[in-house]
Design a protein around this motif. Structure first.
Motif, mmCIF file in Angstrom:
data_model
loop_
_atom_site.group_PDB
_atom_site.id
_atom_site.type_symbol
_atom_site.label_atom_id
_atom_site.label_comp_id
_atom_site.label_asym_id
_atom_site.label_seq_id
_atom_site.Cartn_x
_atom_site.Cartn_y
_atom_site.Cartn_z
ATOM 1 N N ARG A 295 -19.600 8.995 -14.139
ATOM 2 C CA ARG A 295 -20.263 9.768 -13.065
ATOM 3 C C ARG A 295 -19.379 10.932 -12.640
ATOM 4 N NH1 ARG A 295 -21.334 4.324 -11.324
ATOM 5 N NH2 ARG A 295 -19.715 4.449 -9.738
ATOM 6 N N GLN A 296 -18.081 10.644 -12.578
ATOM 7 C CA GLN A 296 -17.141 11.699 -12.177
ATOM 8 C C GLN A 296 -17.149 12.849 -13.188
ATOM 9 O OE1 GLN A 296 -13.218 10.415 -10.743
ATOM 10 N NE2 GLN A 296 -12.349 11.891 -12.189
ATOM 11 N N ARG A 297 -17.125 12.493 -14.461
ATOM 12 C CA ARG A 297 -17.140 13.551 -15.505
ATOM 13 C C ARG A 297 -18.421 14.356 -15.470
ATOM 14 N NH1 ARG A 297 -16.506 11.367 -21.121
ATOM 15 N NH2 ARG A 297 -17.096 13.476 -21.681
ATOM 16 N N LEU A 298 -19.520 13.637 -15.241
ATOM 17 C CA LEU A 298 -20.804 14.335 -15.171
ATOM 18 C C LEU A 298 -20.802 15.313 -13.996
ATOM 19 C CD1 LEU A 298 -23.699 14.739 -16.139
ATOM 20 C CD2 LEU A 298 -24.381 12.763 -14.759
ATOM 21 N N MET A 299 -20.262 14.867 -12.867
ATOM 22 C CA MET A 299 -20.236 15.761 -11.694
ATOM 23 C C MET A 299 -19.305 16.939 -11.928
ATOM 24 S SD MET A 299 -20.802 13.410 -8.322
ATOM 25 C CE MET A 299 -19.757 12.019 -8.703
ATOM 26 N N GLU A 300 -18.229 16.713 -12.698
ATOM 27 C CA GLU A 300 -17.369 17.855 -13.062
ATOM 28 C C GLU A 300 -18.172 18.862 -13.890
ATOM 29 O OE1 GLU A 300 -13.319 15.141 -13.133
ATOM 30 O OE2 GLU A 300 -14.009 16.043 -15.021
ATOM 31 N N GLY A 301 -19.007 18.338 -14.774
ATOM 32 C CA GLY A 301 -19.843 19.215 -15.599
ATOM 33 C C GLY A 301 -20.881 19.955 -14.776
ATOM 34 N N MET A 302 -21.426 19.290 -13.769
ATOM 35 C CA MET A 302 -22.423 19.935 -12.893
ATOM 36 C C MET A 302 -21.773 21.012 -12.027
ATOM 37 S SD MET A 302 -24.329 16.550 -11.368
ATOM 38 C CE MET A 302 -25.013 17.421 -9.961
ATOM 39 N N GLU A 303 -20.556 20.769 -11.630
ATOM 40 C CA GLU A 303 -19.776 21.638 -10.727
ATOM 41 C C GLU A 303 -20.331 21.651 -9.306
ATOM 42 O OE1 GLU A 303 -19.321 25.492 -12.438
ATOM 43 O OE2 GLU A 303 -18.142 24.706 -14.128
ATOM 44 N N SER A 304 -21.622 21.858 -9.163
ATOM 45 C CA SER A 304 -22.190 21.949 -7.817
ATOM 46 C C SER A 304 -23.628 21.460 -7.873
ATOM 47 C CB SER A 304 -22.153 23.395 -7.331
ATOM 48 O OG SER A 304 -22.992 24.174 -8.172
ATOM 49 N N GLY A 305 -24.289 21.488 -6.737
ATOM 50 C CA GLY A 305 -25.703 21.147 -6.714
ATOM 51 C C GLY A 305 -25.956 19.655 -6.566
ATOM 52 N N VAL A 306 -27.215 19.290 -6.765
ATOM 53 C CA VAL A 306 -27.639 17.904 -6.590
ATOM 54 C C VAL A 306 -28.434 17.477 -7.824
ATOM 55 C CG1 VAL A 306 -29.034 16.333 -5.175
ATOM 56 C CG2 VAL A 306 -27.817 18.220 -4.097
ATOM 57 N N ALA B 48 -32.735 4.727 -8.187
ATOM 58 C CA ALA B 48 -32.379 6.120 -8.472
ATOM 59 C C ALA B 48 -30.923 6.349 -8.089
ATOM 60 C CB ALA B 48 -33.284 7.075 -7.704
ATOM 61 N N LEU B 49 -30.304 7.280 -8.787
ATOM 62 C CA LEU B 49 -28.906 7.634 -8.510
ATOM 63 C C LEU B 49 -28.857 9.114 -8.150
ATOM 64 C CD1 LEU B 49 -25.813 6.910 -8.719
ATOM 65 C CD2 LEU B 49 -25.941 7.777 -11.073
ATOM 66 N N LEU B 50 -28.293 9.404 -6.986
ATOM 67 C CA LEU B 50 -28.149 10.799 -6.560
ATOM 68 C C LEU B 50 -26.682 11.202 -6.725
ATOM 69 C CD1 LEU B 50 -29.728 12.464 -3.473
ATOM 70 C CD2 LEU B 50 -27.278 12.690 -3.837
ATOM 71 N N LEU B 51 -26.463 12.338 -7.346
ATOM 72 C CA LEU B 51 -25.101 12.847 -7.537
ATOM 73 C C LEU B 51 -25.027 14.252 -6.937
ATOM 74 C CD1 LEU B 51 -24.503 11.836 -11.271
ATOM 75 C CD2 LEU B 51 -23.677 10.649 -9.226
ATOM 76 N N ALA B 52 -24.020 14.473 -6.111
ATOM 77 C CA ALA B 52 -23.868 15.785 -5.476
ATOM 78 C C ALA B 52 -22.374 16.053 -5.302
ATOM 79 C CB ALA B 52 -24.595 15.806 -4.133
ATOM 80 N N PRO B 53 -21.755 16.688 -6.302
ATOM 81 C CA PRO B 53 -20.297 16.787 -6.322
ATOM 82 C C PRO B 53 -19.679 17.570 -5.165
ATOM 83 C CG PRO B 53 -21.301 18.044 -8.132
ATOM 84 C CD PRO B 53 -22.390 17.231 -7.497
ATOM 85 N N GLU B 54 -20.462 18.439 -4.523
ATOM 86 C CA GLU B 54 -19.843 19.310 -3.515
ATOM 87 C C GLU B 54 -19.510 18.606 -2.217
ATOM 88 O OE1 GLU B 54 -21.726 23.414 -3.040
ATOM 89 O OE2 GLU B 54 -23.063 22.383 -4.417
ATOM 90 N N HIS B 55 -20.279 17.602 -1.866
ATOM 91 C CA HIS B 55 -20.185 17.065 -0.517
ATOM 92 C C HIS B 55 -19.851 15.582 -0.523
ATOM 93 C CE1 HIS B 55 -21.058 16.298 3.634
ATOM 94 N NE2 HIS B 55 -21.342 17.582 3.836
#
Ligand code: GLY
Ligand code: MN
Ligand code: MN
Length: 429
Positions: free
Chosen positions: A40-51, A83-90
Motif C-alpha cells: 500500500r505504501q509503494r502504491l501511494m508513493e506511485g500515486m504521489e497525491s490524490g485519493v 473497500a480500501l481508500l488510499l490518500a497519501p497526502e493526508h
C-alpha cells in the motif's frame, strides 16, 4: 529482498497482530501483513497525491473470488463488499478500510462477522476501519483534503461495450459533486507492481507449479485408450486437492483427438482413443496463486512419427523463445522468435495465438505486455500448432521466472522432450 531495505513505519501497530481470531478479518495465507502494508505504501508513493478507492468483490464465495487488486493490497480473501481508500497526502485519510455493515442474522448463514474493534485494525494492519455506510462522506472529505482535488483511477481500461467499472463510476459520481475535482489515470500502477513478485510470492508459485507438475506425471502414468477425458481430469484434481490446492487456477482443458485443436475446449468428456494425442492444459491454484502448464502426449504412450514431427517443431519454438527470456527483452521479441521457428517449419497458419502471459494471483495476471520483462516476473511460454484435418493439436506451456541473469523454468521437472514423455508413460502399470 526489497523489503529489508525499507524503513518500517507502523505507527498504529504496537502489539503483535492477532491471528485467526474467529470472524476478525486478517490477511490469509503465508504472506505477512507487513508485506501488504508495504504494498500500500509503494502504491501511494506511485500515486504521489490524490485519493484512490479499491473495491473488494461484491460477494465472495459460491465460486466468486475476491477482487485481486483488493486482495493484493489487504490480504483479505473473504471480505465481500469492502473497500480500501488510499490518500497519501493526508495522514487522517491515508489508509481506510471500509467493511460491510454487520448483520447479525446474516452471521447465522455465512459465519460470524464481529463488531468493529481495535482488533480489526490490528489484524488488518490498517489504521482505520469503518463501515461502508460512511464511505461516501469519507471519500468527499478525503478529496477536499487534497491539494489538487484529484481522484486516481487504479482500475483497468475496458472497451466501450463493457460495463463501466465500479471504481471508475464511483470516482465519476464523487467528482461530479465536488467542484474543481478531476480524475487522474493511474491504471498502470498496480499491474506494474503486481507483475513483479517478491520471494514469498515466488515460493508460493513454486509450490503451485510443483503440485501441477506432479499432477502431470500422474496423468501421463494413468492415461490409456478408452479412458474418458473427465477421468483424466480427475487424476489431476484429486492430486491437487490432496496436496492442499483448494481449486483449479482455470477451467482445465483435456482435449483428445480433434479436441486437441480446440483452443478453449472445456467439455472434457470424450472417450480417448488409441493413436490419439491428448492435450492437457491444467493448473492448480495454491494460496491464491496460479500455475498454468500444458503438455500434449499420446494416449497409448507412443508418438506416431507424424505426431513427433509436429511436436518437435513446437518444442523447438518453445526452446528458442525460452532461451531469449531475460530482463529487458520484450514480448514482441519473444513472440517473433517463436513465430519464426514455426513459420520456417511450414506451419505459419497453424499457430494462431500469442506466446504467453503473466502469471500470479490470476492465470492471465495483471501486467504491461508492452514494457520489457523485469526480474521477478513469472510468465508462460506456450507455443502451439493445431492441424485439425490431422487431429493433431500440440501446445507446450511452462511457467517461467525471469531472473537477473535470464530465467528459470519453474516447471522444468514436467516431462517435455519426446523421449521423457514416452519413458514416463512406458513405466505405467
Ligand atoms: N490455460 C490458459 C492459458 O494457457 O492461457
Ligand atoms: Mn497460459
Ligand atoms: Mn494454459
Amino acid at each position: 529482498m526489497e523489503h529489508a531495505k525499507r524503513p518500517l513505519e507502523t505507527p498504529n501497530i504496537k502489539r503483535p497482530l492477532p491471528h485467526n481470531v474467529e470472524g476478525i478479518p486478517t490477511p490469509t495465507g503465508p504472506i505477512p501483513a507487513e508485506t501488504y502494508r508495504l504494498r500500500r505504501q509503494r502504491l501511494m508513493e506511485g500515486m504521489e497525491s490524490g485519493v484512490a478507492l479499491i473495491f473488494a468483490a461484491d460477494h465472495v464465495g459460491d465460486g466468486q473470488r475476491q477482487d485481486l487488486d483488493f486482495f493484493y493490497l489487504t490480504g483479505l480473501e473473504f471480505e465481500g463488499g469492502a473497500a480500501l481508500l488510499l490518500a497519501p497526502e493526508h495522514p487522517q485519510y491515508k489508509e481506510i478500510l471500509f467493511l460491510r455493515p454487520l448483520d447479525v442474522e446474516d452471521n447465522r448463514w455465512h459465519g460470524n462477522r464481529p463488531i468493529l474493534s481495535r482488533a480489526i485494525e490490528l489484524g488488518t494492519g490498517i489504521a482505520k476501519v469503518m463501515r461502508t455506510t460512511l464511505l461516501p462522506r469519507m471519500l468527499t472529505d478525503a478529496i477536499l483534503n487534497t491539494r489538487e482535488r484529484d481522484l486516481v483511477y487504479l482500475g483497468s481500461m475496458v472497451g466501450y461495450t463493457s460495463p463501466i467499472p465500479k471504481q471508475l463510476q464511483v470516482l465519476r459520481d464523487a467528482s461530479a459533486r465536488i467542484l474543481n475535482s478531476k480524475i487522474r489515470d493511474g491504471h498502470e500502477l498496480l499491474p506494474r507492481m503486481r507483475s513483479v513478485h517478491d520471494e514469498d510470492e515466488i515460493n508460493i508459485m513454486r509450490r503451485a507449479v510443483g503440485i501441477t507438475v506432479e499432477g502431470f506425471k500422474k496423468a501421463m502414468q494413468s492415461v490409456k485408450p478408452e479412458m474418458n477425458e473427465s477421468e483424466l481430469q480427475y487424476v489431476f484434481e484429486s492430486h491437487f486437492r490432496r496436496e492442499g490446492s483448494h481449486s483449479n487456477a482455470y477451467a482445465p482443458i483435456i482435449g483428445s483427438g480433434l479436441n486437441s485443436c480446440v483452443l478453449h475446449y472445456g467439455q472434457n468428456r470424450k472417450v480417448m482413443k488409441d493413436g490419439e494425442l491428448v492435450l492437457c492444459d491444467v493448473g492448480c491454484e495454491y494460496e491464491m496463486y496460479a500455475s498454468d502448464i500444458t503438455r500434449t502426449f499420446p494416449v497409448n504412450g507412443t508418438f506416431t512419427p507424424r505426431q513427433a514431427e509436429v511436436y518437435q517443431v513446437v518444442l523447438n519454438a518453445w526452446k528458442a523463445s525460452v532461451a531469449a527470456v531475460r530482463p529487458g527483452v520484450t514480448w514482441a521479441q519473444l513472440n517473433e522468435i517463436a513465430r519464426q521457428v514455426i513459420d520456417e517449419a511450414g506451419y505459419a497458419d497453424d499457430y494462431f495465438h500469442s506466446l504467453g502471459h503473466f502469471v500470479g494471483l490470476y492465470v492471465h495476471d495483471s501486467g504491461l505486455q508492452r514494457e520489457p520483462l523485469r526480474a521477478g516476473m513469472v510468465i508462460t511460454i506456450e507455443p502451439g500448432i493445431y492441424i485439425a484435418k490431422e487431429e493433431i493439436g500440440i501446445r507446450i506451456e511452462d511457467d517461467i521466472l525471469v531472473t537477473e541473469g535470464g530465467c528459470e523454468v519453474l516447471s522444468a521437472d514436467c516431462p517435455r522432450e519426446i523421449h521423457e514423455i514416452e519413458s514416463i508413460m512406458a513405466a505405467r502399470g
